[in-house]
Every structure is written in structure tokens, then in C-alpha cells.
Design an enzyme around this catalytic site. Structure first.
Site, PDB file in Angstrom:
ATOM      1  N   GLU A 285       1.032  -1.282   0.095  1.00 11.01           N
ATOM      2  CA  GLU A 285       0.083  -0.074  -0.158  1.00 11.01           C
ATOM      3  C   GLU A 285       1.107   1.200  -0.089  1.00 11.01           C
ATOM      4  OE1 GLU A 285      -1.322   3.143   0.961  1.00 11.01           O
ATOM      5  OE2 GLU A 285      -1.928   2.612   2.793  1.00 11.01           O
TER       6      GLU A 285
ATOM      7  N   CYS B 134      -2.351   8.688   3.080  1.00 15.01           N
ATOM      8  CA  CYS B 134      -2.124   8.281   1.657  1.00 15.01           C
ATOM      9  C   CYS B 134      -3.300   8.273   0.855  1.00 15.01           C
ATOM     10  CB  CYS B 134      -1.798   6.789   1.820  1.00 15.01           C
ATOM     11  SG  CYS B 134       0.000   6.730   2.205  1.00 15.01           S
TER      12      CYS B 134
END
Length: 456
Positions: A232, A266
Site C-alpha cells: 500500500e 495516503c
């Protein structure tokens, strides 16, 4: 050699350096993880392991204030948000403890021909390595460790260099919950040591949340050694506004989506793609509201925007903003930086020729675009190397479904922000990585789906 030390970004105060692991200690830790998998994992039931994971959830709740204060010191998260992260982490552990048996139940296969039966039985693979970032010190660990420990995989966890105190606190909770030695082990390892661990045949997989650079380095080593990896990585999520029946509420959502966690998420909304008819009013309202919060002491009551995680992070963000301006971006709003305290910045006039159009800004910097129509919004939203999440605001249900289908991302949140929940799968595509965490899919990444075919 990586340095593990807490440097409070709000004050600059530097704590003691945590002793890095020796090669011998890491070898022992991996050996203990392998032993725990061979013994504890294979002799306990899903329910027994789930009960231990639920105890970890309970300990997060019991220790929430102390845990929250640790990460305020480590990375500057405002206290209220830190408490929320601890609570969310507890909910993730509890979710897998509650649903583990259902997710891992045998799956019958309908045979096309012949007698007998067949089914798929899910089981653990072995020791895993988690490499976690500083921006959500508890949450990132929870979504990796929770499902895998219910499944029976054992965990070595390398946390970020600036999060050694929270890393130790997490390990202590697993110990206090009753997990055996080797089931979960925190390691203060260097990048070179991590590469050696990944190459070790006893380790079966790696999960990393972090930068593209770190992801590429880990994936390269894992690939050479035929190890499964989940990544990720970064994101530059679009916030697409096509229509609204409450512009003020939509602006509030846009602000929250950009500055949560001091803008260091993010999957934060970072590029605001607004239909031309709403652009002027949105930009005016958005600029006014995003510049209201003054970067303040993260321990103070009511602080919304704290410091960035480090002086280095603030320097990098400053350099990106300066470069964007030098390349032609228009500054709509920009306060004065004070060390790690970085006020919100609003930029317009960014074009595909500029670096800012393709970069991730990890801090409270927003780029606002105007588009003529739905097609232009989709094109602009997808014009990024990233594909983590996205936010879509529209009052037209058919448009929502049509546009959501066209967005190149792993997640689409419609008419809201902050909608993450333990049952919703999290992950992206393109340069945002691959694999999923959370939800049912989060327990399926490092699993042996063993097919059993019985004739009689």
C-alpha cells in the site's frame, strides 16, 4: 543503520535512542516465529486465536489515553485524532476476532462431474514480515496483524524509525493478551537486515505500507526470493465535485478530507476537481475554511492541525510548493511556515506539464482544478500515476454509478469523507500498490486455499 528514536515534531525534543537489533537477535526472532507457527498456530483453533486478538482490542481501549499520547509525541497527530486512531485500531482487531471463523470456514465446491465432494480449506502459511509507516502507527499494524494472527500466521513487525515507543507498546499488548513467544515480535531492524530477512526461506510473505521507493525495493527482494508481497503505497486521490444540494457541507467535507492527520494520509483528498459552474463558489469557500485552522500544539484541546511529522517532512513539502510556484502554479492561499508547523496551501493553475500535477503532496496542500463537464472530470481524475482512493460528490445517482465505474482507483467514496470502516477493503492500483487489507479480503492475502477432493 536505521535509528529508532522519538523526536517530538512539536517541540524538537529528542528522546533516547532505542537499541537496534543485532543479526543474531533477528535470526532468533524469525526462528521463534517459525516455531510458534509450527506449534501454537497448528494446535489452536480459529476461535482460540480470535479470543487472544479480541483481548488485544480490549487492551487498546483500556490503554487508549497513554497510547494516544505516545503517537502525539512521535509524529504530531492532534490528540483527539490520536484517540480516534486507537479506537479504530481496537475496532479492527475486534472485527476479525468476531468474523474470523466465518471468513475462514470451509468452502464447498460444486462438482461438474463425478461422484464425491470437494472443498477449499483456508489455513496459515507461516511467518510474515510487516513494514509499517509513521503516519498511523497503530492502525497500520492492526489491519495487518489482526487478520493474520486470527488466521494463524505469525508476525515480525518493523515499524518506522520515529515510532519505536508505539512499536514497543503494541508488542507489549500482544504479550499481555497471552500470545506465545514468537507469535508477534517487534524488531528494530535496518533496511539491510530487512532485505536479509525477506531472503530467508523461513519467511513466507511481506506486507509494506510506505513510499513507492520503499515498495519497489521490498518487491524486488521479495520477487527474487519468490515471496508474496502486499503493497500500500502513495496516493493523490481526486475529490470530484459534479453537483451538490449543500455546497457548504461539501466544502466542509473537502477540508476534512485534506487536512485530517495534518494532511499526511495516503488516501487523503489531494486534487479537487470541480465542475465549472461550482468552481468559483467552491474555491472561495474552500480557501476560507481550509485556512481557518492555525497549526497548533497537538496536545491542546481543539487542535485540528498540528505539526508535520518532522523537519525533513516540512522541508520536502516546502520544496514541492516552491517548485510548483516556479513552474507556474497560482497561490490562492499560503500562510507562513514555522518550523514543522505548516499552514494550509491552496494552489490553482496547475497543468499536466508541471511536477505538481503528478506528485503526491504529503501535508496540507490542496490543488484545485476547474473542468467543463463529467468527461473532463474523469479524465483529469485519472491523469495520475496513483490509484488508491477517490471521492465523488454528485446528486445524480446514475451519474455516480457511471463515473465510479470509470475512476481508476481501488476505492470510491461517494458524497462523504472519513467513511473508512473495518469491513471495507482498503487498497489501490497503479503505483499505489496491490493487494487489499481490511474487510473479508484482508484475511485472504496470506492464506493457503487448500483444495480437498474426496471421491468416496
Amino acid at each position: 543503520m536505521s535509528e529508532y528514536v522519538v523526536t517530538n515534531p512539536a517541540t524538537g525534543d529528542r528522546g533516547p535512542v532505542f537499541t537496534p537489533a543485532t543479526d543474531a537477535q533477528l535470526n532468533d526472532a524469525l526462528g521463534a516465529a517459525e516455531t510458534a507457527h509450527r506449534t501454537w498456530s497448528r494446535t489452536t483453533t480459529i476461535g482460540e486465536r480470535a479470543a487472544l486478538v479480541q483481548r488485544v482490542a480490549d487492551l487498546h481501549v483500556e490503554r487508549r489515553e497513554a497510547l494516544a499520547e505516545i503517537i502525539v509525541r512521535e509524529m504530531g497527530k492532534p490528540l483527539e485524532q490520536a484517540l480516534g486512531e486507537v479506537d479504530f485500531s481496537a475496532a479492527i482487531y475486534s472485527y476479525y476476532a468476531t468474523n474470523g471463523e466465518k471468513f475462514l470456514a470451509d468452502e464447498q465446491i460444486e462438482l461438474l462431474d463425478g461422484e464425491g465432494s470437494a472443498f477449499v480449506r483456508r489455513s496459515s502459511l507461516g511467518p510474515l514480515l510487516g513494514i509499517m509507516p509513521w503516519n498511523f502507527p497503530y492502525y497500520q499494524v492492526a489491519r495487518f496483524a489482526g487478520p493474520n494472527l486470527v488466521l494463524g500466521n505469525t508476525i515480525l513487525l518493523k515499524h518506522a524509525g520515529q515510532c519505536p515507543e508505539s512499536a514497543a507498546a503494541i508488542e507489549q499488548m500482544f504479550t499481555d493478551a497471552g500470545f506465545p513467544a514468537g507469535a508477534y515480535r517487534n524488531i528494530y531492524a535496518s533496511n539491510e537486515q530487512i532485505a536479509e530477512l525477506i531472503a530467508d526461506p523461513r519467511l513466507v510473505g511481506v506486507s509494506l505500507t510506505g513510499s513507492e521507493r520503499a515498495g519497489a525495493a521490498v518487491a524486488e527482494v521479495a520477487g527474487r526470493n519468490l515471496k508474496k508481497v502486499v503493497l500500500e503505497l502513495g496516493g493523490s486521490d481526486p475529490f470530484i465535485l459534479l453537483s451538490t444540494d449543500d455546497l457548504d457541507a461539501t466544502v466542509d467535507a473537502a477540508v476534512a478530507g485534506r487536512i485530517d492527520n495534518n494532511g499526511q494520509a495516503c488516501n487523503a483528498a489531494k486534487r479537487f476537481v470541480v465542475i465549472a459552474d461550482l468552481y468559483d463558489d467552491f474555491l472561495e469557500g474552500f480557501t476560507a475554511k481550509i485556512t481557518e485552522p492555525v497549526p497548533s500544539d497537538p496536545m491542546a484541546e481543539g487542535t485540528v492541525l498540528g505539526p508535520l511529522s518532522s523537519a525533513l517532512a516540512a522541508d520536502r513539502l516546502d520544496e514541492q510548493v516552491e517548485r510548483a510556484i516556479a513552474q507556474g502554479a497560482t497561490v490562492v492561499a499560503r500562510g507562513e511556515r514555522n518550523g514543522t508547523y505548516f499552514p494550509s496551501v491552496v494552489l490553482t493553475g496547475v497543468t499536466p506539464e508541471m511536477d505538481a500535477h503528478h506528485e503526491e503532496f504529503f501535508g496540507p496542500v490542496a490543488i484545485v482544478y476547474s473542468v467543463a463537464n463529467e468527461e473532463g472530470a474523469v479524465t483529469l481524475a485519472n491523469d495520475t500515476p496513483f490509484g488508491l482512493g477517490s471521492y465523488l460528490f454528485s446528486t445524480d445517482r446514475e451519474q455516480v454509478l457511471r463515473v465510479a465505474d470509470q475512476i481508476e482507483a481501488g476505492m470510491v467514496f461517494v458524497n462523504g469523507v472519513g467513511l473508512d470502516s473495518p469491513e471495507l477493503p482498503f487498497g489501490g492500483i497503479k503505483r499505489s500498490g496491490f493487494g487489499r487489507e481490511l474487510g473479508r479480503f484482508g484475511i485472504e492475502e496470506f492464506v493457503n486455499r487448500k483444495m480437498v477432493r474426496i471421491l468416496k
